[in-house]
Design a protein around this motif. Structure first.
Motif, PDB file in Angstrom:
ATOM      1  N   VAL A  42       0.833  -1.175   0.151  1.00  0.00           N
ATOM      2  CA  VAL A  42       0.175   0.103  -0.094  1.00  0.00           C
ATOM      3  C   VAL A  42       0.755   1.058  -0.040  1.00  0.00           C
ATOM      4  O   VAL A  42       0.558   2.231  -0.809  1.00  0.00           O
ATOM      5  CB  VAL A  42      -0.918  -0.047   1.191  1.00  0.00           C
ATOM      6  CG1 VAL A  42      -1.784   1.146   1.358  1.00  0.00           C
ATOM      7  CG2 VAL A  42      -1.976  -1.160   0.939  1.00  0.00           C
ATOM      8  N   ALA A  43       2.088   1.223   0.883  1.00  0.00           N
ATOM      9  CA  ALA A  43       2.940   2.266   0.905  1.00  0.00           C
ATOM     10  C   ALA A  43       3.694   2.524  -0.539  1.00  0.00           C
ATOM     11  O   ALA A  43       3.492   3.779  -1.020  1.00  0.00           O
ATOM     12  CB  ALA A  43       3.891   2.118   1.980  1.00  0.00           C
ATOM     13  N   ALA A  44       4.078   1.532  -1.140  1.00  0.00           N
ATOM     14  CA  ALA A  44       4.600   1.837  -2.401  1.00  0.00           C
ATOM     15  C   ALA A  44       3.597   2.181  -3.484  1.00  0.00           C
ATOM     16  O   ALA A  44       4.037   3.069  -4.227  1.00  0.00           O
ATOM     17  CB  ALA A  44       5.136   0.427  -2.941  1.00  0.00           C
ATOM     18  N   LEU A  45       2.406   1.821  -3.345  1.00  0.00           N
ATOM     19  CA  LEU A  45       1.515   2.241  -4.277  1.00  0.00           C
ATOM     20  C   LEU A  45       0.916   3.747  -4.076  1.00  0.00           C
ATOM     21  O   LEU A  45       0.830   4.438  -5.094  1.00  0.00           O
ATOM     22  CB  LEU A  45      -0.010   1.429  -4.305  1.00  0.00           C
ATOM     23  CG  LEU A  45      -1.113   1.776  -4.865  1.00  0.00           C
ATOM     24  CD1 LEU A  45      -0.835   1.725  -6.540  1.00  0.00           C
ATOM     25  CD2 LEU A  45      -2.367   1.127  -4.619  1.00  0.00           C
ATOM     26  N   ALA A  46       1.110   4.144  -2.739  1.00  0.00           N
ATOM     27  CA  ALA A  46       0.953   5.448  -2.503  1.00  0.00           C
ATOM     28  C   ALA A  46       1.802   6.643  -2.805  1.00  0.00           C
ATOM     29  O   ALA A  46       1.723   7.570  -3.568  1.00  0.00           O
ATOM     30  CB  ALA A  46       0.596   5.759  -1.211  1.00  0.00           C
ATOM     31  N   LEU A  47       3.253   5.859  -2.818  1.00  0.00           N
ATOM     32  CA  LEU A  47       4.348   6.722  -3.248  1.00  0.00           C
ATOM     33  C   LEU A  47       4.389   6.683  -4.906  1.00  0.00           C
ATOM     34  O   LEU A  47       4.692   7.962  -5.213  1.00  0.00           O
ATOM     35  CB  LEU A  47       5.421   5.851  -2.694  1.00  0.00           C
ATOM     36  CG  LEU A  47       6.845   6.697  -2.876  1.00  0.00           C
ATOM     37  CD1 LEU A  47       7.079   8.130  -2.269  1.00  0.00           C
ATOM     38  CD2 LEU A  47       7.949   5.955  -2.603  1.00  0.00           C
ATOM     39  N   TRP A  48       4.002   5.611  -5.550  1.00  0.00           N
ATOM     40  CA  TRP A  48       3.984   5.886  -6.874  1.00  0.00           C
ATOM     41  C   TRP A  48       2.911   6.519  -7.345  1.00  0.00           C
ATOM     42  O   TRP A  48       3.384   7.531  -8.141  1.00  0.00           O
ATOM     43  CB  TRP A  48       3.937   4.440  -7.483  1.00  0.00           C
ATOM     44  CG  TRP A  48       3.430   4.219  -8.970  1.00  0.00           C
ATOM     45  CD1 TRP A  48       4.347   4.539  -9.911  1.00  0.00           C
ATOM     46  CD2 TRP A  48       2.174   4.334  -9.580  1.00  0.00           C
ATOM     47  NE1 TRP A  48       3.798   4.462 -11.127  1.00  0.00           N
ATOM     48  CE2 TRP A  48       2.388   4.213 -11.049  1.00  0.00           C
ATOM     49  CE3 TRP A  48       0.778   4.234  -9.023  1.00  0.00           C
ATOM     50  CZ2 TRP A  48       1.017   4.469 -11.694  1.00  0.00           C
ATOM     51  CZ3 TRP A  48      -0.229   3.952  -9.961  1.00  0.00           C
ATOM     52  CH2 TRP A  48       0.030   4.295 -11.216  1.00  0.00           C
ATOM     53  N   ALA A  49       1.758   6.555  -6.688  1.00  0.00           N
ATOM     54  CA  ALA A  49       0.632   7.412  -7.286  1.00  0.00           C
ATOM     55  C   ALA A  49       0.693   8.964  -7.086  1.00  0.00           C
ATOM     56  O   ALA A  49       0.426   9.656  -7.904  1.00  0.00           O
ATOM     57  CB  ALA A  49      -0.493   6.929  -6.734  1.00  0.00           C
ATOM     58  N   PHE A  50       1.358   9.192  -5.774  1.00  0.00           N
ATOM     59  CA  PHE A  50       1.360  10.777  -5.582  1.00  0.00           C
ATOM     60  C   PHE A  50       2.810  11.480  -5.941  1.00  0.00           C
ATOM     61  O   PHE A  50       2.889  12.508  -6.332  1.00  0.00           O
ATOM     62  CB  PHE A  50       1.308  10.947  -3.920  1.00  0.00           C
ATOM     63  CG  PHE A  50      -0.055  10.796  -3.562  1.00  0.00           C
ATOM     64  CD1 PHE A  50      -0.979  11.909  -3.214  1.00  0.00           C
ATOM     65  CD2 PHE A  50      -0.640   9.611  -3.211  1.00  0.00           C
ATOM     66  CE1 PHE A  50      -2.321  11.682  -3.044  1.00  0.00           C
ATOM     67  CE2 PHE A  50      -1.818   9.463  -2.833  1.00  0.00           C
ATOM     68  CZ  PHE A  50      -2.918  10.360  -2.745  1.00  0.00           C
ATOM     69  N   ALA A  51       3.962  10.663  -5.795  1.00  0.00           N
ATOM     70  CA  ALA A  51       5.179  11.276  -6.002  1.00  0.00           C
ATOM     71  C   ALA A  51       5.586  11.106  -7.643  1.00  0.00           C
ATOM     72  O   ALA A  51       6.126  12.174  -8.137  1.00  0.00           O
ATOM     73  CB  ALA A  51       6.294  10.530  -5.277  1.00  0.00           C
TER      74      ALA A  51
END
Length: 358
Positions: A42-51
């Protein structure tokens, strides 16, 4: 002589009805492994989507106008095309036509060639980042030729938000509010008409409160108050109805799917702090088809451009809201029809009376 009754069952003796066997839950060890694995994903997905979109921000076929004499315009157009597909050039006869195109949200700005030198028209209300980018690109090119460029902001943004940071940050709270309304309707067990009423009522109050804060108090918006409240309510309803509709069709797994679509994809792909054409392809186009991106675009149109360019985002939000409310109304009914009926309980066989001994 009456026959003795059959011996009572254990369920009858205790006064409770027999219950169906439940599926065993995951062992604690597997649950621990699930937490260890899923949270980093989930953290990797959020980092990819936002950053990732912000790290790859650059103009890609950004609509830009040019106006003036044909010979001079052709030279400016050729210089702009050297920037590897950064701009999509639109030609206009004169400065008045270029201004109309900016106010209609057809282009983000325009370069007007005049007898006294080039003139740059921008619209910081459409995107302060794009306005700054155009100013840097055009003035840098003119400086190399020893020419000074005059800049005019045709549709200026609010003085209280010159960089557009507050406007861009408004997308996430609305997405969270809509997601929360859809989740609460599901978790509280509201169905059909009551669920739809709760979603509409919550969205109306969210839009009213958001317009009061953003327009009346902070001064971030410059349009008609009720129109802005309507846009904010429609955007919230589109999100809430989508989440509740997924949950109505898929159960609680639909809550996760709705949150993924709205918060992890719709919010970072909205382009509210920059512009859809500044995001990597096809992220910018995809974001405008989701409620957060369509809501931000519609709010810009209503707040700063007198409704210009509002048709497409209005249709997108209306479609999400209508489909979500329809799924909320019919999802429970569809699940009842498709749920397999359990085996019928056979009638108990009477126990024969014992034959008395002679």
């Amino acid at each position: 002589m009456s026959a003795p009754s059959a011996a009572p069952t254990a369920a009858q003796a205790t006064g409770t009805a027999p219950t169906a066997p439940t599926a065993p839950s995951l062992p604690p060890g597997r649950r621990m492994v699930a937490v260890i694995v899923l949270i980093p994903l989930v953290a990797a997905l959020a980092l990819w989507a936002f950053a990732w979109p912000n790290a790859r921000t650059a103009p890609r076929d950004l609509p830009l106008g040019v106006a003036g004499p044909a010979t001079a315009v052709a030279q400016v157009e050729q210089q702009l095309k050297q920037r590897d597909g950064a701009f999509e050039i639109h030609r206009y006869a004169d400065e008045a036509a270029a201004r109309d195109a900016i106010e209609d949200r057809t282009v983000y700005g325009a370069v007007v060639v005049t007898q006294s030198g080039p003139k740059l028209l921008t619209a910081s209300a459409a995107s302060p980042m794009v306005a700054q980018l155009l100013q840097q690109a055009v003035t840098q090119q003119a400086a190399e030729e020893g020419v000074r460029v005059a800049t005019t902001d045709v549709v200026a943004g609010p003085a209280n938000d010159p960089r557009g940071a507050a406007f861009g940050s408004s997308v996430l709270p609305l997405a969270l509010a809509g997601t929360a309304s859809g989740a609460m309707v599901t978790l509280l067990g509201l169905r059909r008409g009551r669920a739809v009423g709760a979603l509409i009522g919550a969205a109306a109050l969210v839009g009213t409160a958001a317009a009061t804060l953003a327009d009346s108090w902070l001064g971030l918006l410059g349009g008609h108050w009720w129109a802005e409240a309507g846009v904010l309510s429609l955007a919230t309803l589109a999100v809430g109805a989508t989440v509740a509709g997924f949950a109505s069709l898929l159960g609680r797994a639909g809550l996760g799917l709705g949150a993924l679509l709205i918060v992890f994809l719709g919010n970072p792909f909205a382009g509210a702090s920059s512009a859809p054409q500044m995001l990597p392809e096809p992220v910018g186009a995809l974001g405008q088809l989701l409620p957060p991106g369509a809501g931000a675009s519609l709010l810009r149109s209503v707040a700063f451009f007198d409704g210009a360019g509002a048709l497409t985002p209005t249709l997108v939000l209306t479609a999400w809201a209508a489909l979500g409310l329809t799924a909320t109304l019919l999802g429970d009914l569809l699940k009842r029809r498709t749920r397999p009926s359990g085996p019928s309980t056979p009638e108990p066989t009477p126990t024969p009376a014992p034959v008395p001994a002679h």
